[in-house]
Design a protein around this motif. Structure first.
Motif, PDB file in Angstrom:
ATOM      1  N   ASP A 147       0.863  -1.182   0.000  1.00 43.37           N
ATOM      2  CA  ASP A 147       0.000   0.000   0.000  1.00 43.37           C
ATOM      3  C   ASP A 147       0.901   1.233   0.000  1.00 43.37           C
ATOM      4  N   MET A 148       0.571   2.228  -0.803  1.00 40.34           N
ATOM      5  CA  MET A 148       1.434   3.406  -0.939  1.00 40.34           C
ATOM      6  C   MET A 148       1.121   4.508   0.073  1.00 40.34           C
ATOM      7  N   ASP A 149       0.170   4.288   0.970  1.00 45.79           N
ATOM      8  CA  ASP A 149      -0.207   5.283   1.979  1.00 45.79           C
ATOM      9  C   ASP A 149       0.529   5.026   3.290  1.00 45.79           C
ATOM     10  N   ASN A 150       0.758   6.081   4.038  1.00 48.35           N
ATOM     11  CA  ASN A 150       1.329   5.999   5.387  1.00 48.35           C
ATOM     12  C   ASN A 150       2.660   5.236   5.442  1.00 48.35           C
ATOM     13  N   LEU A 151       3.562   5.571   4.537  1.00 50.03           N
ATOM     14  CA  LEU A 151       4.833   4.843   4.476  1.00 50.03           C
ATOM     15  C   LEU A 151       5.735   5.137   5.675  1.00 50.03           C
ATOM     16  N   ASP A 152       5.625   6.333   6.257  1.00 54.35           N
ATOM     17  CA  ASP A 152       6.402   6.612   7.473  1.00 54.35           C
ATOM     18  C   ASP A 152       5.941   5.707   8.608  1.00 54.35           C
ATOM     19  N   ASP A 153       4.623   5.531   8.750  1.00 54.19           N
ATOM     20  CA  ASP A 153       4.094   4.623   9.768  1.00 54.19           C
ATOM     21  C   ASP A 153       4.541   3.189   9.499  1.00 54.19           C
ATOM     22  N   ILE A 176       8.042   6.181  -7.806  1.00 52.47           N
ATOM     23  CA  ILE A 176       8.521   5.310  -8.884  1.00 52.47           C
ATOM     24  C   ILE A 176       7.828   5.742 -10.171  1.00 52.47           C
ATOM     25  N   ALA A 177       6.530   5.440 -10.286  1.00 53.63           N
ATOM     26  CA  ALA A 177       5.722   5.823 -11.447  1.00 53.63           C
ATOM     27  C   ALA A 177       4.260   5.521 -11.140  1.00 53.63           C
ATOM     28  N   PHE A 178       3.391   6.238 -11.794  1.00 48.39           N
ATOM     29  CA  PHE A 178       1.949   5.995 -11.685  1.00 48.39           C
ATOM     30  C   PHE A 178       1.455   5.998 -10.242  1.00 48.39           C
TER      31      PHE A 178
END
Length: 98
Positions: free
Chosen positions: A22-28, A53-55
């Motif tokens: 999942d691309m959300d909340n990567l710091d968490d 990265i892309a898209f």
């Protein structure tokens, strides 16, 4: 007969590319999922950054410090990839730091 000296393992710095599910909340994700998994492996996250990265996809570039061991970076790559929230992790570079 002379004693064979065992050299202590070297400290290594590896640059790992981590692709999350999942691309959300990567710091968490890094602080609550990846760092604890890395800590259990006896390694430490020195720094990390999030790159597009892309898209709309993103990856995490993490600098991990770990001890030289049999298997090289594969045990760390496997431990991170085995996390449910991670698609893939691979080490792109390793250097000796001490």
């Amino acid at each position: 007969m002379a004693e064979k000296k065992v050299k202590p393992p070297k400290n290594l710095l590896g640059v790992f590319e981590i692709i999350p599910e999942d691309m959300d909340n990567l710091d968490d994700l890094m602080n609550n999922v990846v760092k604890p998994a890395v800590d259990k492996m006896g390694a430490a996250v020195e720094t990390y950054r999030i790159e597009p990265i892309a898209f709309g996809a993103k990856k995490i570039i993490a600098r991990l410090i770990f001890k030289e061991a049999e298997g090289g970076t594969q045990p760390l790559e496997d431990a991170i990839t085995d996390l449910e929230e991670i698609q893939r992790a691979e080490c792109s570079m390793v250097t000796i730091i001490s």
